[in-house]
Enzyme design. Structure first.
Site, short mmCIF file in Angstrom:
data_model
loop_
_atom_site.label_atom_id
_atom_site.label_comp_id
_atom_site.label_asym_id
_atom_site.label_seq_id
_atom_site.Cartn_x
_atom_site.Cartn_y
_atom_site.Cartn_z
N GLY A 8 7.95 1.16 8.97
CA GLY A 8 6.68 1.83 8.68
C GLY A 8 6.49 3.03 9.59
CD GLN A 12 -4.07 7.36 12.01
OE1 GLN A 12 -4.35 6.25 11.56
NE2 GLN A 12 -4.93 8.07 12.68
CG ASP A 34 7.44 4.64 5.79
OD1 ASP A 34 6.67 4.67 6.77
OD2 ASP A 34 7.05 4.32 4.64
CE1 TYR A 142 -4.62 -4.10 8.88
CE2 TYR A 142 -6.76 -4.09 9.96
CZ TYR A 142 -5.43 -3.72 9.94
OH TYR A 142 -4.91 -2.98 10.97
P1 NAD Z 1 -0.29 3.70 7.99
O1 NAD Z 1 -0.81 3.16 6.70
O2 NAD Z 1 -0.59 5.10 8.35
O3 NAD Z 1 1.29 3.52 8.06
C1 NAD Z 1 1.95 2.40 7.55
C2 NAD Z 1 3.33 2.83 7.10
O4 NAD Z 1 3.99 1.68 6.59
C3 NAD Z 1 3.29 3.88 5.98
O5 NAD Z 1 4.10 4.98 6.32
C4 NAD Z 1 3.82 3.13 4.78
O6 NAD Z 1 4.58 3.95 3.90
C5 NAD Z 1 4.70 2.09 5.44
N1 NAD Z 1 4.92 0.93 4.57
C6 NAD Z 1 4.04 0.33 3.75
N2 NAD Z 1 4.63 -0.65 3.08
C7 NAD Z 1 5.91 -0.70 3.51
C8 NAD Z 1 7.02 -1.49 3.17
N3 NAD Z 1 6.95 -2.45 2.25
N4 NAD Z 1 8.20 -1.26 3.79
C9 NAD Z 1 8.29 -0.27 4.71
N5 NAD Z 1 7.28 0.53 5.06
C10 NAD Z 1 6.10 0.32 4.45
O7 NAD Z 1 -0.79 2.71 9.12
P2 NAD Z 1 -0.93 3.02 10.68
O8 NAD Z 1 -2.31 3.50 10.89
O9 NAD Z 1 0.21 3.81 11.16
O10 NAD Z 1 -0.86 1.53 11.25
C11 NAD Z 1 0.34 1.00 11.77
C12 NAD Z 1 0.09 -0.40 12.25
O11 NAD Z 1 -0.93 -0.39 13.23
C13 NAD Z 1 -0.38 -1.37 11.16
O12 NAD Z 1 0.17 -2.63 11.39
C14 NAD Z 1 -1.86 -1.42 11.35
O13 NAD Z 1 -2.41 -2.63 10.90
C15 NAD Z 1 -1.97 -1.29 12.85
N6 NAD Z 1 -3.27 -0.77 13.26
C16 NAD Z 1 -3.65 0.51 12.92
C17 NAD Z 1 -4.92 0.94 13.29
C18 NAD Z 1 -5.39 2.31 12.93
O14 NAD Z 1 -6.55 2.63 13.21
N7 NAD Z 1 -4.56 3.17 12.32
C19 NAD Z 1 -5.76 0.10 14.02
C20 NAD Z 1 -5.35 -1.19 14.30
C21 NAD Z 1 -4.08 -1.62 13.94
N1 SER Z 2 -8.37 1.10 11.95
C1 SER Z 2 -7.97 0.02 11.15
C2 SER Z 2 -8.69 -0.02 9.86
O1 SER Z 2 -9.73 0.60 9.78
C3 SER Z 2 -8.24 -1.26 11.89
O2 SER Z 2 -7.08 -1.91 12.14
O3 SER Z 2 -8.24 -0.66 8.95
#
Ligand code: NAD
Ligand code: SER
Length: 315
Positions: A8, A12, A34, A142
């Protein structure tokens, strides 16, 4: 040498974390993966493979062939999209984590990183300075998947000795990629609108306070945790982590200091219900005590940094 797999990587968090990992370990040691081949262009500094982590046969072959020693498993469905596709979110979030934990056990990997979230908390959780240990009754799919994931991480550590580490990130705010369907996404989108000179329509109420963190702090926390000696990592479910807390009115007022004509309106939608179930602020004293966590950015410092750098950033 460490061989690191990032799953992934084009999202972001992954877009920025993969670059930091490549700077530390060398681009030839980092394999960004990805879903789509089109993401390759983002990773000219490290290796890239198109990989759907649900294709477990292909993923296992890659792990075996490359002798992967560390996995950063970032792929997930986030909170807002998860409420639209609950069963899909559960399947992806849980099956992929269990697969990664199994691979780590089978191939005796050195370390696994998997992010959790403030979404593990729910409406019955204390809202202010939410403690590490407290009632957790998440009411989003989630959040349920992150809570279950935390239990599995601790289980694999205790039962099989898998060195898995995790952080409960607040809402992450970065300008180098667009967010992927979360409830905290407004705090990224607002900067793009301000710089475009457009009015921003916010999907949360003006007084909806949430824990947030600027991406450089999130990267620092992740790497600090992953580089900490194993004995310092005393929590194997997931650590509370705090950067700042603010509501939409406060981020708007922070941007106004630089763009005095910027306008906002509020049209709360279904994401308000998700935000209302999450904490206002987080007690991260365990992370501070165990491995020395301390954030660098407050709201105004983040706003200044984003507004200065986003206009020159090439997507
Ligand atoms: P995002 O949605 O921006 O990125 C997720 C990536 O995973 C995407 O590029 C998507 O194409 C890829 N993906 C989806 N399904 C897939 C699959 N089957 N195989 C391979 N890749 C796949 O999310 P993010 O914001 O980068 O979050 C990353 C992690 O951090 C997640 O586990 C999320 O729960 C956690 N997180 C994020 C936040 C936030 O605010 N962004 C907060 C808390 C936790
Ligand atoms: N920032 C994330 C969301 O809003 C929390 O993990 O889903």
């Amino acid at each position: 040498m460490e061989k690191i797999l990032v799953i992934g990587a084009a999202g972001q968090l992954g877009s920025e974390l993969t670059k930091s990992l490549s700077d530390i370990y060398g681009g030839d040691q980092v394999i960004a993966t990805d879903l789509h081949e089109s993401a390759r262009s983002k990773f000219d500094y490290c290796r890239f493979e198109a990989l759907d982590i649900m294709d477990q046969a292909k993923a296992k072959e890659l792990i075996q062939k490359e002798g992967i020693k560390q996995v950063y498993h970032l792929a997930a469905v986030l909170s807002a999209v998860g409420e639209k596709k609950p069963l899909f979110a559960w399947d992806l979030n849980m099956d992929s984590l269990l697969f990664v934990l199994e691979m780590a056990r089978e191939f005796k990997m050195e370390k696994v990183y998997w992010p959790s979230s403030i979404a593990v908390f729910g409406p019955n959780t204390p809202k202010i300075n939410t403690p590490q240990y407290c009632v957790k009754e998440p009411n989003t799919v989630y959040g349920i998947s992150k809570q279950a994931g935390e239990r599995w991480c601790e289980y694999y550590f205790q039962k099989y000795g898998v060195d898995v580490r995790s952080l409960r990130y607040p809402g992450l705010i970065g300008y180098k990629s667009l967010p992927g369907g979360g409830t905290t996404d407004y705090a990224v989108d607002i900067y793009h609108k301000a710089l475009a000179g457009e009015k921003f329509t916010c999907f949360l109420r003006e007084d909806s306070s949430l824990p947030m963190m600027y991406m450089p702090d999130a990267i620092k926390a992740t790497l600090d945790l992953m580089h900490a000696p194993s004995e310092s990592v005393k929590i194997r479910s997931s650590y509370n982590l705090s950067g700042m807390s603010f509501d939409p009115k406060a981020i708007y007022e922070s941007i106004l200091k630089f763009h005095p004509d910027f306008e906002i309106e509020y049209q709360p939608d279904f994401r308000q219900g998700i935000a209302d179930s999450w904490p206002d602020s987080i007690d991260d004293s365990c992370a501070r005590k165990d491995w020395g966590w301390k954030p660098d950015f407050d709201l105004d410092e983040m706003t200044k940094d984003i507004l200065e750098n986003l206009p020159n950033f090439k997507f």
